[in-house]
Design a protein around this motif. Structure first.
Motif, mmCIF file in Angstrom:
data_model
loop_
_atom_site.group_PDB
_atom_site.id
_atom_site.type_symbol
_atom_site.label_atom_id
_atom_site.label_comp_id
_atom_site.label_asym_id
_atom_site.label_seq_id
_atom_site.Cartn_x
_atom_site.Cartn_y
_atom_site.Cartn_z
ATOM 1 N N LEU A 120 0.806 -1.226 0.000
ATOM 2 C CA LEU A 120 0.000 0.000 0.000
ATOM 3 C C LEU A 120 0.839 1.277 0.000
ATOM 4 C CD1 LEU A 120 -2.956 -1.077 2.321
ATOM 5 C CD2 LEU A 120 -2.858 -1.031 -0.171
ATOM 6 N N PRO A 121 1.961 1.359 0.774
ATOM 7 C CA PRO A 121 2.743 2.600 0.731
ATOM 8 C C PRO A 121 3.165 2.974 -0.687
ATOM 9 C CG PRO A 121 3.468 1.241 2.571
ATOM 10 C CD PRO A 121 2.491 0.420 1.789
ATOM 11 N N ALA A 122 3.650 1.991 -1.451
ATOM 12 C CA ALA A 122 4.084 2.291 -2.825
ATOM 13 C C ALA A 122 2.882 2.704 -3.683
ATOM 14 C CB ALA A 122 4.801 1.085 -3.426
ATOM 15 N N GLN A 123 1.748 2.040 -3.473
ATOM 16 C CA GLN A 123 0.559 2.415 -4.268
ATOM 17 C C GLN A 123 0.130 3.852 -3.979
ATOM 18 O OE1 GLN A 123 -2.577 -0.600 -3.999
ATOM 19 N NE2 GLN A 123 -0.987 -2.166 -3.853
ATOM 20 N N TYR A 124 0.224 4.264 -2.705
ATOM 21 C CA TYR A 124 -0.130 5.656 -2.373
ATOM 22 C C TYR A 124 0.798 6.617 -3.105
ATOM 23 C CZ TYR A 124 -2.881 3.714 1.524
ATOM 24 O OH TYR A 124 -3.782 3.028 2.280
ATOM 25 N N LEU A 125 2.084 6.263 -3.118
ATOM 26 C CA LEU A 125 3.059 7.105 -3.830
ATOM 27 C C LEU A 125 2.668 7.222 -5.309
ATOM 28 C CD1 LEU A 125 5.862 8.490 -4.255
ATOM 29 C CD2 LEU A 125 6.843 6.200 -4.446
ATOM 30 N N TYR A 126 2.413 6.099 -5.954
ATOM 31 C CA TYR A 126 2.121 6.129 -7.397
ATOM 32 C C TYR A 126 0.824 6.891 -7.691
ATOM 33 C CZ TYR A 126 5.637 2.421 -7.295
ATOM 34 O OH TYR A 126 6.785 1.711 -7.082
ATOM 35 N N ARG A 127 -0.148 6.712 -6.825
ATOM 36 C CA ARG A 127 -1.427 7.421 -7.042
ATOM 37 C C ARG A 127 -1.238 8.932 -6.985
ATOM 38 N NH1 ARG A 127 -5.923 4.670 -7.425
ATOM 39 N NH2 ARG A 127 -5.908 2.453 -6.938
ATOM 40 N N GLN A 128 -0.333 9.372 -6.105
ATOM 41 C CA GLN A 128 -0.079 10.824 -6.021
ATOM 42 C C GLN A 128 0.427 11.388 -7.339
ATOM 43 O OE1 GLN A 128 2.228 12.497 -2.878
ATOM 44 N NE2 GLN A 128 1.191 11.353 -1.274
ATOM 45 N N PHE A 129 1.056 10.523 -8.130
ATOM 46 C CA PHE A 129 1.606 10.958 -9.422
ATOM 47 C C PHE A 129 0.641 10.681 -10.575
ATOM 48 C CE2 PHE A 129 5.320 11.204 -6.879
ATOM 49 C CZ PHE A 129 6.197 12.058 -7.533
ATOM 50 N N GLY A 130 -0.563 10.249 -10.246
ATOM 51 C CA GLY A 130 -1.562 10.050 -11.296
ATOM 52 C C GLY A 130 -1.565 8.662 -11.899
ATOM 53 N N PHE A 131 -0.773 7.736 -11.344
ATOM 54 C CA PHE A 131 -0.842 6.345 -11.830
ATOM 55 C C PHE A 131 -2.166 5.733 -11.367
ATOM 56 C CE2 PHE A 131 3.714 6.946 -12.097
ATOM 57 C CZ PHE A 131 4.086 6.171 -13.186
ATOM 58 N N ARG A 132 -2.739 4.908 -12.238
ATOM 59 C CA ARG A 132 -3.990 4.236 -11.914
ATOM 60 C C ARG A 132 -3.903 2.769 -12.324
ATOM 61 N NH1 ARG A 132 -4.196 8.071 -9.212
ATOM 62 N NH2 ARG A 132 -5.614 9.833 -9.349
ATOM 63 N N ILE A 133 -4.646 1.919 -11.623
ATOM 64 C CA ILE A 133 -4.627 0.484 -11.926
ATOM 65 C C ILE A 133 -5.219 0.243 -13.307
ATOM 66 C CG2 ILE A 133 -5.637 -1.755 -11.303
ATOM 67 C CD1 ILE A 133 -5.672 -0.717 -8.373
ATOM 68 N N CYS A 134 -4.511 -0.567 -14.121
ATOM 69 C CA CYS A 134 -5.084 -0.904 -15.431
ATOM 70 C C CYS A 134 -5.066 -2.409 -15.665
ATOM 71 C CB CYS A 134 -4.355 -0.162 -16.555
ATOM 72 S SG CYS A 134 -2.669 -0.687 -16.786
ATOM 73 N N GLY A 135 -4.625 -3.184 -14.676
ATOM 74 C CA GLY A 135 -4.654 -4.637 -14.848
ATOM 75 C C GLY A 135 -4.061 -5.336 -13.646
ATOM 76 N N ILE A 136 -4.123 -6.658 -13.686
ATOM 77 C CA ILE A 136 -3.544 -7.475 -12.612
ATOM 78 C C ILE A 136 -2.585 -8.475 -13.246
ATOM 79 C CG2 ILE A 136 -4.045 -9.280 -10.895
ATOM 80 C CD1 ILE A 136 -6.476 -7.808 -10.061
ATOM 81 N N ARG A 137 -1.415 -8.641 -12.663
ATOM 82 C CA ARG A 137 -0.456 -9.656 -13.111
ATOM 83 C C ARG A 137 -0.465 -10.774 -12.067
ATOM 84 N NH1 ARG A 137 1.225 -7.440 -17.988
ATOM 85 N NH2 ARG A 137 2.760 -5.762 -17.835
ATOM 86 N N LYS A 138 -1.045 -11.895 -12.466
ATOM 87 C CA LYS A 138 -1.159 -13.018 -11.533
ATOM 88 C C LYS A 138 0.224 -13.586 -11.226
ATOM 89 C CE LYS A 138 -5.069 -14.451 -10.599
ATOM 90 N NZ LYS A 138 -5.810 -13.971 -9.394
ATOM 91 N N HIS A 139 0.471 -13.912 -9.990
ATOM 92 C CA HIS A 139 1.713 -14.578 -9.527
ATOM 93 C C HIS A 139 2.969 -13.808 -9.947
ATOM 94 C CE1 HIS A 139 -1.122 -17.702 -8.675
ATOM 95 N NE2 HIS A 139 -1.338 -17.952 -9.953
ATOM 96 N N TYR A 140 2.871 -12.522 -10.074
ATOM 97 C CA TYR A 140 4.006 -11.720 -10.568
ATOM 98 C C TYR A 140 5.201 -11.800 -9.613
ATOM 99 C CZ TYR A 140 6.449 -7.757 -12.653
ATOM 100 O OH TYR A 140 7.381 -6.963 -13.276
#
Ligand SMILES: CC(C)(COP(=O)(O)OP(=O)(O)OC[C@H]1O[C@@H](n2cnc3c(N)ncnc32)[C@H](O)[C@@H]1OP(=O)(O)O)[C@@H](O)C(=O)NCCC(=O)NCCS
Length: 158
Positions: A120-140
């Motif tokens: 979650l910390p990294a996701q909060y960082l990316y969201r602040q820069f306008g990144f948004r989820i566009c897919g899921i990579r299973k078992h990445y």
């Protein structure tokens, strides 16, 4: 994204071979499945024009780093980490903002990255820069460790 209130004087510059011990110490402290020494060393020995390995340095100390590619107008953030003792001081934002500037200089129109669904910390960082989820990579990140694919750009400016 503004990175105005950094408490440290930092420089953002290409990673050098002599940074490797500090970079690997951060990598090992930050990740369950860290990149190997060879993963970094190969680039430092034989850099490819589309690969970018940068560090944030405070005096002689590497406090964080970011690795990304820019190829065919597409950027991809591959790795970012900040030394645990220096986290939550704006260095992650500084690294990401600096990398995105280079992506733009190389005509990147869209930027992708993977992040563990649990991180979650990294996701909060990316969201602040306008990144948004566009897919899921299973078992990445291994068995049952899925990642979100985040995207910034294409329709919005990077
Ligand atoms: C993700 C990481 C690079 C962020 O670096 P950082 O220098 O601590 O980040 P910053 O201080 O610039 O914070 C940027 C934003 O990230 C978010 N954030 C960072 N750490 C957080 C935490 N522990 N909890 C909640 N949000 C957090 C916040 O939104 C923060 O903005 P804010 O301070 O305005 O609230 C760092 O936590 C890290 O190295 N983590 C381990 C490696 C990793 O997970 N890399 C990402 C792989 S996809």
């Amino acid at each position: 994204m503004a990175t105005k209130h950094l408490p440290l004087a930092l420089v953002f510059e290409p990673m050098r071979s002599r940074d490797l011990p500090q970079v690997l110490a951060i990598e090992n402290a930050c990740f369950e499945n860290p990149w190997s020494k060879a993963g970094f060393a190969l680039h430092l020995k034989k850099p490819k024009s589309y690969e970018h390995f940068y560090v944030a340095r405070h005096k002689d100390t590497v406090v964080g780093y970011i690795v990304f590619n820019v190829l065919c107008e597409e950027g991809h953030i591959l790795n970012i980490a900040v030394q645990p003792g220096y986290q939550r001081q704006g260095i992650g934002k500084y690294l990401l903002a600096s990398a995105l500037e280079i992506v733009r200089e190389h005509e990147g129109q869209v930027v992708f990255l993977e992040v563990a669904i649990s991180n979650l910390p990294a996701q909060y960082l990316y969201r602040q820069f306008g990144f948004r989820i566009c897919g899921i990579r299973k078992h990445y990140y291994g068995h049952r460790k899925d990642a979100y694919l985040f995207r910034k750009g294409d329709t919005d400016a990077i």
